[in-house]
Design a protein around this motif. Structure first.
Motif, PDB file in Angstrom:
ATOM      1  N   GLU A   1      -4.441  11.502   1.873  1.00  0.00           N
ATOM      2  CA  GLU A   1      -5.060  12.241   2.467  1.00  0.00           C
ATOM      3  C   GLU A   1      -4.302  14.021   2.369  1.00  0.00           C
ATOM      4  N   VAL A   2      -5.020  14.796   2.917  1.00  0.00           N
ATOM      5  CA  VAL A   2      -4.388  16.236   2.772  1.00  0.00           C
ATOM      6  C   VAL A   2      -3.375  16.478   3.810  1.00  0.00           C
ATOM      7  N   HIS A   3      -2.293  16.887   3.333  1.00  0.00           N
ATOM      8  CA  HIS A   3      -0.930  16.983   4.115  1.00  0.00           C
ATOM      9  C   HIS A   3      -1.428  18.076   5.314  1.00  0.00           C
ATOM     10  N   PRO A   4      -1.067  17.645   6.565  1.00  0.00           N
ATOM     11  CA  PRO A   4      -1.740  18.489   7.623  1.00  0.00           C
ATOM     12  C   PRO A   4      -0.922  19.850   7.779  1.00  0.00           C
ATOM     13  N   ASP A   5       0.144  19.820   7.162  1.00  0.00           N
ATOM     14  CA  ASP A   5       0.822  21.219   7.353  1.00  0.00           C
ATOM     15  C   ASP A   5       1.290  21.870   5.831  1.00  0.00           C
ATOM     16  N   TYR A   6       0.200  21.643   5.081  1.00  0.00           N
ATOM     17  CA  TYR A   6       0.142  22.278   3.764  1.00  0.00           C
ATOM     18  C   TYR A   6       0.280  23.557   3.875  1.00  0.00           C
ATOM     19  N   VAL A   7      -0.914  24.382   4.351  1.00  0.00           N
ATOM     20  CA  VAL A   7      -0.774  25.721   4.459  1.00  0.00           C
ATOM     21  C   VAL A   7       0.114  26.514   5.089  1.00  0.00           C
ATOM     22  N   LYS A   8       0.799  26.070   6.130  1.00  0.00           N
ATOM     23  CA  LYS A   8       1.833  26.443   6.859  1.00  0.00           C
ATOM     24  C   LYS A   8       3.126  26.612   5.878  1.00  0.00           C
ATOM     25  N   LEU A   9       3.486  25.366   5.299  1.00  0.00           N
ATOM     26  CA  LEU A   9       4.518  25.267   4.455  1.00  0.00           C
ATOM     27  C   LEU A   9       4.298  26.004   2.953  1.00  0.00           C
ATOM     28  N   LEU A  10       3.279  26.071   2.826  1.00  0.00           N
ATOM     29  CA  LEU A  10       2.986  26.900   1.455  1.00  0.00           C
ATOM     30  C   LEU A  10       3.270  28.248   1.556  1.00  0.00           C
ATOM     31  N   THR A  11       2.517  28.847   2.737  1.00  0.00           N
ATOM     32  CA  THR A  11       2.795  30.221   3.014  1.00  0.00           C
ATOM     33  C   THR A  11       4.273  30.497   3.245  1.00  0.00           C
ATOM     34  N   GLY A  12       4.698  29.735   3.808  1.00  0.00           N
ATOM     35  CA  GLY A  12       6.457  29.881   4.233  1.00  0.00           C
ATOM     36  C   GLY A  12       7.356  30.166   3.069  1.00  0.00           C
TER      37      GLY A  12
ATOM     38  N   ALA B   1       6.904  30.123  -1.314  1.00  0.00           N
ATOM     39  CA  ALA B   1       5.822  29.854  -2.592  1.00  0.00           C
ATOM     40  C   ALA B   1       6.141  28.523  -3.393  1.00  0.00           C
ATOM     41  N   ALA B   2       7.603  28.434  -3.320  1.00  0.00           N
ATOM     42  CA  ALA B   2       7.898  27.231  -4.258  1.00  0.00           C
ATOM     43  C   ALA B   2       7.692  25.565  -3.480  1.00  0.00           C
ATOM     44  N   SER B   3       6.878  25.763  -2.425  1.00  0.00           N
ATOM     45  CA  SER B   3       6.596  24.507  -1.612  1.00  0.00           C
ATOM     46  C   SER B   3       5.535  23.913  -2.276  1.00  0.00           C
ATOM     47  N   ARG B   4       5.769  22.497  -2.541  1.00  0.00           N
ATOM     48  CA  ARG B   4       4.621  21.370  -2.720  1.00  0.00           C
ATOM     49  C   ARG B   4       4.860  20.342  -1.799  1.00  0.00           C
TER      50      ARG B   4
ATOM     51  N   ARG C   1       9.022  15.471   1.730  1.00  0.00           N
ATOM     52  CA  ARG C   1      10.043  16.308   0.943  1.00  0.00           C
ATOM     53  C   ARG C   1       9.019  17.762   0.812  1.00  0.00           C
ATOM     54  N   ARG C   2       9.664  18.923   0.706  1.00  0.00           N
ATOM     55  CA  ARG C   2       9.041  19.976   0.431  1.00  0.00           C
ATOM     56  C   ARG C   2       9.078  20.645  -0.873  1.00  0.00           C
ATOM     57  N   TYR C   3      10.101  20.499  -1.560  1.00  0.00           N
ATOM     58  CA  TYR C   3      10.381  21.100  -2.979  1.00  0.00           C
ATOM     59  C   TYR C   3      10.533  20.137  -4.045  1.00  0.00           C
TER      60      TYR C   3
ATOM     61  N   GLY D   1       1.052  -1.116   0.111  1.00  0.00           N
ATOM     62  CA  GLY D   1       0.240  -0.041  -0.051  1.00  0.00           C
ATOM     63  C   GLY D   1       0.761   1.173   0.100  1.00  0.00           C
ATOM     64  N   ILE D   2       0.251   2.326  -0.484  1.00  0.00           N
ATOM     65  CA  ILE D   2       1.061   3.639  -0.506  1.00  0.00           C
ATOM     66  C   ILE D   2       0.285   4.690  -0.190  1.00  0.00           C
ATOM     67  N   LYS D   3       0.292   5.382   0.822  1.00  0.00           N
ATOM     68  CA  LYS D   3      -0.385   6.398   1.616  1.00  0.00           C
ATOM     69  C   LYS D   3       0.380   7.903   1.102  1.00  0.00           C
ATOM     70  N   VAL D   4      -0.445   8.831   0.452  1.00  0.00           N
ATOM     71  CA  VAL D   4       0.303  10.165   0.189  1.00  0.00           C
ATOM     72  C   VAL D   4      -0.390  10.991   0.728  1.00  0.00           C
ATOM     73  N   PHE D   5       0.098  12.159   1.365  1.00  0.00           N
ATOM     74  CA  PHE D   5      -0.464  13.261   1.747  1.00  0.00           C
ATOM     75  C   PHE D   5      -0.160  14.387   0.903  1.00  0.00           C
ATOM     76  N   VAL D   6      -1.268  15.050   0.305  1.00  0.00           N
ATOM     77  CA  VAL D   6      -1.297  15.969  -0.712  1.00  0.00           C
ATOM     78  C   VAL D   6      -1.677  17.441  -0.300  1.00  0.00           C
ATOM     79  N   GLU D   7      -1.662  18.226  -1.523  1.00  0.00           N
ATOM     80  CA  GLU D   7      -2.298  19.702  -1.181  1.00  0.00           C
ATOM     81  C   GLU D   7      -3.680  19.656  -1.139  1.00  0.00           C
ATOM     82  N   GLY D   8      -4.085  20.485  -0.188  1.00  0.00           N
ATOM     83  CA  GLY D   8      -5.601  20.703   0.084  1.00  0.00           C
ATOM     84  C   GLY D   8      -6.298  20.957  -1.205  1.00  0.00           C
ATOM     85  N   MET D   9      -5.828  21.674  -2.079  1.00  0.00           N
ATOM     86  CA  MET D   9      -6.360  22.342  -3.315  1.00  0.00           C
ATOM     87  C   MET D   9      -6.569  21.053  -4.300  1.00  0.00           C
TER      88      MET D   9
END
Length: 478
Positions: free
Chosen positions: A375-386, A388-391, A408-410, A308-316
């Motif tokens: 699932e949505v990445h729990p820290d997505y908004v925090k990392l993105l606003t930190g 703009a290159a964050s994914r 991974r962040r970038y 199995g593979i579980k990924v945490f993605v951007e909320g959008m």
């Protein structure tokens, strides 16, 4: 604002551009030729080629080249086809507001070839066309907008504003005066395509037109530039009038007009914001695929061992186009989260091989897709606003009775605080050569690399475009 952008288009010369802007323009051109040639066998690419032939006059009688075919048609037919080809694999360069190059570059290629423009003029048009499109896009709604610590996607979104950069670039190469350039931009705003991308997000399996039909926008940009050249007066106030102008009828909620023209001509924003895609898949999965590949290789995990593979993605991306698991065409494979992870796990070298039906619809990929959850990445908004290159990317792989985790962040291809994420010239050239391998003669491919990466020394843009003809005897040349 129209007049300020027109002044930028008229006054910019190669000496005004920082070295980074010149180099990035060269990189965008090389990368775009590679991904376009790689797309000639896919539905979107083939349809673009055929329509380009249909609208481009008698094949062979024109003065602009459809890449990957050797066909010479009118500038209108060539630009239509090449716009579709650049965007076919979804492997083209991206920057705010998202995809820009498939809409801006085709007109530059076609006019540059037809008028035998030198590389200096082409670089100027690439830089200005991308800068205008990027600046206007950054001042409007953005897919990754957030509000009160949560994802706040816009109700209306798209890339229609790239028509301004596309029209300006065509006008530059055709030698328009500042007044004519301004009228062309005014016309461009009035005939801009609608932004229908949110509907595309919601309807799966999605339309193969994608988020914006590149061929159509290139034709609108030509119409705007030529209308002004032929004497039409454009709406010069269309970007300044926030109540009734472009802001209102294009549907954006926000409009940062001052930011669009801040330090215009001094600060070249497209350079830092442009990114290159190593995978023919929506950018939202790239950091995940980067990290997953490293995890699988480091731990020597075979596909058959994955439970199995579980990924945490951007909320959008919690929208049907990305959640889709009904893979009917290679196009669907470019956006599905579950399918993209399954393909990436097979470690097939990225490029047009990812579009192989034997891989896309094969039992191994389809069975692994069933084992992918998200699932949505729990820290997505925090990392993105930190930054703009964050994914933000986080995943768990279950195999051998264990859980392997990675984060991974970038993603590769972006300019970020992590130097490893930058795609070097060498890596970009390797991507290009892989994409055109087996289609273009090797000597042609290597010559394109040399010319594109040293574009300022090129005397005739047509030399590059004519080198995109396929090897005689291949299916592409038929």
């Amino acid at each position: 604002m129209v007049q300020k952008f027109a002044r930028l288009a008229k006054s910019t010369t190669l000496t005004d551009l920082p070295a980074e802007a010149v180099n990035e323009s060269c990189r965008i051109l090389l990368d775009s030729i590679g991904v376009a040639v790689a797309g000639i066998y896919e539905l979107k690419g083939k349809a673009g080629i055929e329509y380009g032939r249909l609208t481009g006059g008698p094949v062979g009688a024109g003065d602009a080249t459809i890449m990957g075919t050797g066909d010479r048609v009118s500038v209108f037919g060539a630009a239509f086809a090449n716009g579709e080809l650049i965007n076919t694999l979804d492997m083209d360069a991206v920057m705010p507001p998202g995809h820009v190059t498939p809409y801006v570059l085709p007109g530059i290629m076609a006019v540059g070839e037809s008028l035998a423009k030198d590389g200096r003029s082409v670089i100027e048009a690439i830089a200005v066309g991308h800068e205008i499109s990027c600046r206007i896009g950054m001042g409007m709604d953005y897919l990754r907008d957030t509000k009160d610590g949560k994802v706040d996607p816009p109700p209306v979104f798209g890339y229609a504003e790239t028509i301004f950069g596309a029209a300006a670039a065509i006008g530059m190469l055709r030698g328009h005066s500042e007044e004519v350039l301004a009228n062309g931009l005014g016309v461009a705003g009035s005939i801009s395509p609608v932004n229908s991308q949110v509907a595309w997000f919601q309807h799966a399996p999605s339309s193969t037109i994608k988020y914006l039909h590149a061929g159509v926008l290139t034709q609108s940009a030509f119409t705007a530039a030529y209308a002004a050249e032929l004497g039409h007066r454009g709406d010069i106030q269309i970007l300044d009038d926030a109540e009734f102008g472009y802001r209102r009828f294009i549907g954006t909620r926000r409009w940062f007009a001052d930011r669009m023209v801040e330090n215009l001509g001094e600060e070249w924003r497209f350079v830092q914001l442009s990114t290159f895609k190593p995978y023919p898949h929506c950018r939202i999965l790239h950091a995940l695929i980067d990290e997953m590949t490293e995890m699988l290789d480091t731990n020597r995990i075979g596909v058959e061992e994955i439970e199995g593979i579980k990924v945490f993605v951007e909320g959008m991306v919690e929208q049907p186009v990305w959640l889709n698991r009904e893979i009917l065409t290679p196009h669907d494979a470019q956006f599905s989260i579950a399918h993209g992870i399954a393909v990436g796990a097979h470690r097939v070298p990225p490029g047009r091989a990812w579009m192989d039906p034997g891989l896309i619809f094969g039992d191994s990929v389809m069975n692994l897709m069933k084992k992918v959850t998200h699932e949505v990445h729990p820290d997505y908004v925090k990392l993105l606003t930190g930054n703009a290159a964050s994914r933000p990317a986080k995943l768990e792989i279950r195999a051998r009775g264990q859980i392997f985790t990675g984060e991974r962040r970038y993603p590769k291809g972006s300019k970020s605080p992590d130097p490893a994420s930058f795609m070097t010239d060498g890596e970009l050239i390797a991507k290009f050569l892989n994409n055109v391998d087996g289609i273009l003669p090797r000597a042609n491919a290597e010559r394109i690399v040399d010319l594109a990466m040293n574009l300022a020394k090129v005397e005739d843009m047509g030399e590059i475009m004519r080198l995109t003809a396929p090897t005689p005897g291949t299916a592409a040349a038929a």
